[in-house]
Design a protein around this motif. Structure first.
Motif, PDB file in Angstrom:
ATOM      1  N   ARG A   1     -18.031  18.922  37.801  1.00 13.00           N
ATOM      2  CA  ARG A   1     -17.798  18.571  36.406  1.00 13.00           C
ATOM      3  C   ARG A   1     -19.122  18.307  35.718  1.00 13.00           C
ATOM      4  NH1 ARG A   1     -15.930  12.302  35.667  1.00 13.00           N
ATOM      5  NH2 ARG A   1     -17.808  11.377  36.507  1.00 13.00           N
ATOM      6  N   ILE A   2     -19.060  18.304  34.396  1.00 14.26           N
ATOM      7  CA  ILE A   2     -20.185  17.830  33.596  1.00 14.26           C
ATOM      8  C   ILE A   2     -19.929  16.336  33.414  1.00 14.26           C
ATOM      9  CG2 ILE A   2     -21.370  17.970  31.376  1.00 14.26           C
ATOM     10  CD1 ILE A   2     -20.297  20.859  31.167  1.00 14.26           C
ATOM     11  N   PRO A   3     -20.871  15.469  33.799  1.00 10.96           N
ATOM     12  CA  PRO A   3     -20.640  14.026  33.628  1.00 10.96           C
ATOM     13  C   PRO A   3     -20.380  13.706  32.155  1.00 10.96           C
ATOM     14  CG  PRO A   3     -22.633  14.437  34.914  1.00 10.96           C
ATOM     15  CD  PRO A   3     -22.182  15.749  34.376  1.00 10.96           C
ATOM     16  N   PRO A   4     -19.412  12.843  31.862  1.00 12.36           N
ATOM     17  CA  PRO A   4     -19.072  12.555  30.460  1.00 12.36           C
ATOM     18  C   PRO A   4     -20.261  12.262  29.546  1.00 12.36           C
ATOM     19  CG  PRO A   4     -17.442  11.582  31.898  1.00 12.36           C
ATOM     20  CD  PRO A   4     -18.528  12.141  32.794  1.00 12.36           C
ATOM     21  N   PRO A   5     -21.266  11.475  29.976  1.00  6.69           N
ATOM     22  CA  PRO A   5     -22.391  11.230  29.059  1.00  6.69           C
ATOM     23  C   PRO A   5     -23.239  12.468  28.759  1.00  6.69           C
ATOM     24  CG  PRO A   5     -22.393   9.633  30.858  1.00  6.69           C
ATOM     25  CD  PRO A   5     -21.374  10.665  31.185  1.00  6.69           C
ATOM     26  N   LYS A   6     -23.037  13.550  29.514  1.00  8.72           N
ATOM     27  CA  LYS A   6     -23.838  14.766  29.310  1.00  8.72           C
ATOM     28  C   LYS A   6     -23.115  15.806  28.453  1.00  8.72           C
ATOM     29  CE  LYS A   6     -26.694  13.058  32.349  1.00  8.72           C
ATOM     30  NZ  LYS A   6     -28.055  13.198  32.680  1.00  8.72           N
ATOM     31  N   VAL A   7     -21.807  15.628  28.200  1.00  6.66           N
ATOM     32  CA  VAL A   7     -21.029  16.649  27.486  1.00  6.66           C
ATOM     33  C   VAL A   7     -21.575  16.884  26.079  1.00  6.66           C
ATOM     34  CG1 VAL A   7     -18.766  17.208  26.503  1.00  6.66           C
ATOM     35  CG2 VAL A   7     -18.930  16.344  28.849  1.00  6.66           C
ATOM     36  N   VAL A   8     -21.737  15.832  25.290  1.00  8.60           N
ATOM     37  CA  VAL A   8     -22.219  16.010  23.918  1.00  8.60           C
ATOM     38  C   VAL A   8     -23.650  16.562  23.908  1.00  8.60           C
ATOM     39  CG1 VAL A   8     -22.786  14.851  21.740  1.00  8.60           C
ATOM     40  CG2 VAL A   8     -20.597  14.390  22.873  1.00  8.60           C
ATOM     41  N   PRO A   9     -24.581  16.046  24.722  1.00 11.78           N
ATOM     42  CA  PRO A   9     -25.916  16.664  24.729  1.00 11.78           C
ATOM     43  C   PRO A   9     -25.891  18.149  25.105  1.00 11.78           C
ATOM     44  CG  PRO A   9     -26.047  14.493  25.690  1.00 11.78           C
ATOM     45  CD  PRO A   9     -24.585  14.772  25.487  1.00 11.78           C
ATOM     46  N   VAL A  10     -25.032  18.547  26.040  1.00  8.81           N
ATOM     47  CA  VAL A  10     -24.927  19.968  26.392  1.00  8.81           C
ATOM     48  C   VAL A  10     -24.426  20.772  25.192  1.00  8.81           C
ATOM     49  CG1 VAL A  10     -23.605  21.632  27.782  1.00  8.81           C
ATOM     50  CG2 VAL A  10     -24.715  19.688  28.887  1.00  8.81           C
ATOM     51  N   LEU A  11     -23.411  20.253  24.508  1.00 12.15           N
ATOM     52  CA  LEU A  11     -22.904  20.940  23.311  1.00 12.15           C
ATOM     53  C   LEU A  11     -23.967  21.009  22.220  1.00 12.15           C
ATOM     54  CD1 LEU A  11     -19.297  19.478  23.213  1.00 12.15           C
ATOM     55  CD2 LEU A  11     -19.919  21.869  23.607  1.00 12.15           C
ATOM     56  N   ILE A  12     -24.754  19.948  22.094  1.00 11.71           N
ATOM     57  CA  ILE A  12     -25.845  19.931  21.106  1.00 11.71           C
ATOM     58  C   ILE A  12     -26.871  21.016  21.438  1.00 11.71           C
ATOM     59  CG2 ILE A  12     -27.802  18.577  20.219  1.00 11.71           C
ATOM     60  CD1 ILE A  12     -25.267  17.400  19.149  1.00 11.71           C
ATOM     61  N   LEU A  13     -27.247  21.123  22.725  1.00 16.57           N
ATOM     62  CA  LEU A  13     -28.201  22.162  23.121  1.00 16.57           C
ATOM     63  C   LEU A  13     -27.657  23.550  22.830  1.00 16.57           C
ATOM     64  CD1 LEU A  13     -29.542  20.722  26.481  1.00 16.57           C
ATOM     65  CD2 LEU A  13     -30.862  21.130  24.404  1.00 16.57           C
ATOM     66  N   MET A  14     -26.369  23.765  23.103  1.00 20.07           N
ATOM     67  CA  MET A  14     -25.754  25.064  22.827  1.00 20.07           C
ATOM     68  C   MET A  14     -25.739  25.339  21.323  1.00 20.07           C
ATOM     69  SD  MET A  14     -22.704  24.840  25.634  1.00 20.07           S
ATOM     70  CE  MET A  14     -22.050  26.489  25.450  1.00 20.07           C
ATOM     71  N   THR A  15     -25.449  24.313  20.539  1.00 15.61           N
ATOM     72  CA  THR A  15     -25.430  24.460  19.083  1.00 15.61           C
ATOM     73  C   THR A  15     -26.833  24.708  18.548  1.00 15.61           C
ATOM     74  OG1 THR A  15     -23.525  22.980  18.974  1.00 15.61           O
ATOM     75  CG2 THR A  15     -24.726  23.350  16.924  1.00 15.61           C
ATOM     76  N   ALA A  16     -27.811  23.960  19.060  1.00 14.19           N
ATOM     77  CA  ALA A  16     -29.197  24.143  18.610  1.00 14.19           C
ATOM     78  C   ALA A  16     -29.686  25.551  18.943  1.00 14.19           C
ATOM     79  CB  ALA A  16     -30.100  23.088  19.243  1.00 14.19           C
ATOM     80  N   ALA A  17     -29.345  26.049  20.133  1.00 17.40           N
ATOM     81  CA  ALA A  17     -29.750  27.406  20.505  1.00 17.40           C
ATOM     82  C   ALA A  17     -29.120  28.429  19.564  1.00 17.40           C
ATOM     83  CB  ALA A  17     -29.364  27.696  21.955  1.00 17.40           C
ATOM     84  N   ALA A  18     -27.848  28.224  19.222  1.00 17.38           N
ATOM     85  CA  ALA A  18     -27.181  29.129  18.284  1.00 17.38           C
ATOM     86  C   ALA A  18     -27.829  29.060  16.906  1.00 17.38           C
ATOM     87  CB  ALA A  18     -25.695  28.795  18.196  1.00 17.38           C
ATOM     88  N   ASP A  19     -28.244  27.862  16.503  1.00 17.94           N
ATOM     89  CA  ASP A  19     -28.904  27.677  15.211  1.00 17.94           C
ATOM     90  C   ASP A  19     -30.257  28.389  15.196  1.00 17.94           C
ATOM     91  OD1 ASP A  19     -29.154  26.684  12.588  1.00 17.94           O
ATOM     92  OD2 ASP A  19     -30.193  24.889  13.299  1.00 17.94           O
ATOM     93  N   ILE A  20     -31.024  28.240  16.262  1.00 20.94           N
ATOM     94  CA  ILE A  20     -32.323  28.905  16.345  1.00 20.94           C
ATOM     95  C   ILE A  20     -32.147  30.423  16.306  1.00 20.94           C
ATOM     96  CG2 ILE A  20     -34.277  29.361  17.905  1.00 20.94           C
ATOM     97  CD1 ILE A  20     -34.030  26.355  18.728  1.00 20.94           C
ATOM     98  N   ALA A  21     -31.082  30.923  16.947  1.00 19.25           N
ATOM     99  CA  ALA A  21     -30.821  32.362  16.972  1.00 19.25           C
ATOM    100  C   ALA A  21     -30.157  32.862  15.686  1.00 19.25           C
ATOM    101  CB  ALA A  21     -29.928  32.699  18.172  1.00 19.25           C
ATOM    102  N   ASP A  22     -30.012  31.964  14.703  1.00 16.09           N
ATOM    103  CA  ASP A  22     -29.394  32.283  13.406  1.00 16.09           C
ATOM    104  C   ASP A  22     -27.935  32.718  13.545  1.00 16.09           C
ATOM    105  OD1 ASP A  22     -31.618  31.651  11.841  1.00 16.09           O
ATOM    106  OD2 ASP A  22     -32.469  33.646  12.115  1.00 16.09           O
ATOM    107  N   LEU A  23     -27.231  32.204  14.533  1.00 19.01           N
ATOM    108  CA  LEU A  23     -25.814  32.540  14.709  1.00 19.01           C
ATOM    109  C   LEU A  23     -24.904  31.672  13.836  1.00 19.01           C
ATOM    110  CD1 LEU A  23     -25.702  32.948  18.594  1.00 19.01           C
ATOM    111  CD2 LEU A  23     -25.884  34.738  16.857  1.00 19.01           C
ATOM    112  N   LEU A  24     -25.436  30.578  13.311  1.00 19.02           N
ATOM    113  CA  LEU A  24     -24.618  29.638  12.543  1.00 19.02           C
ATOM    114  C   LEU A  24     -24.793  29.823  11.045  1.00 19.02           C
ATOM    115  CD1 LEU A  24     -25.213  26.432  14.704  1.00 19.02           C
ATOM    116  CD2 LEU A  24     -23.266  28.009  14.774  1.00 19.02           C
ATOM    117  N   ARG A  25     -25.556  30.767  10.616  1.00 24.51           N
ATOM    118  CA  ARG A  25     -25.824  30.946   9.177  1.00 24.51           C
ATOM    119  C   ARG A  25     -24.955  32.035   8.597  1.00 24.51           C
ATOM    120  NH1 ARG A  25     -30.206  27.661   8.774  1.00 24.51           N
ATOM    121  NH2 ARG A  25     -31.520  27.628  10.566  1.00 24.51           N
TER     122      ARG A  25
END
Length: 150
Positions: A126-150
């Motif tokens: 499993r992903i430890p509960p305290p790591k879930v949001v940071p992992v999602l943030i990293l995935m979101t930030a990567a998508a933002d850098i790749a201009d996938l969210l614009r």
């Protein structure tokens, strides 16, 4: 340092202050904040805030290890599966199309070493509960850098 050098350094510091130049530790450089509230195998609420200057001083080794672990396509697929909750090794192997338990072990060792995944119970990850949001943030930030969210 001579008196002239000391006075020159003082004058340069005063000019920098007047012109708004900031040093690397200046709190006026701002802050970085992230937060989230998700329900992934249990509700998780997370907020964290760091000064921008302190982020720049963090040691790189652990950060690079996390980014490298998440940067592999198979590991990314494993994380996507684990965001839906704990999975057995067999479930993960089948879900991401691995051909052996050894391949899974190799990828899980990298994710575990980076503290992204843990063994929840015998044979279950499993992903430890305290790591879930940071992992999602990293995935979101990567998508933002790749201009996938614009």
């Amino acid at each position: 340092m001579s008196d002239v050098d000391a006075k020159l350094a003082e004058l340069e510091a005063r000019i920098d202050a007047l012109e708004g130049h900031r040093g690397p530790d200046d709190p006026a450089r701002g802050f970085v904040e992230y937060q989230g509230r998700v329900d992934f195998d249990g509700e998780i609420d997370w907020t964290i805030r760091y000064s921008a200057a302190s982020v720049l001083r963090l040691p790189a080794n652990a950060r690079v290890e996390v980014l490298a672990a998440l940067g592999h396509p198979v590991r990314h697929a494993l994380i996507q599966e684990l965001l839906d909750g704990p999975r057995t090794g067999t479930e993960l192997t089948e879900a991401v199309g691995l051909t052996s338990a050894g391949q899974l072990h190799h990828h899980m060792r990298a994710l575990s070493s980076a503290k992204i995944v843990e063994q929840h119970s015998r044979g279950t990850y499993r992903i430890p509960p305290p790591k879930v949001v940071p992992v999602l943030i990293l995935m979101t930030a990567a998508a933002d850098i790749a201009d996938l969210l614009r």
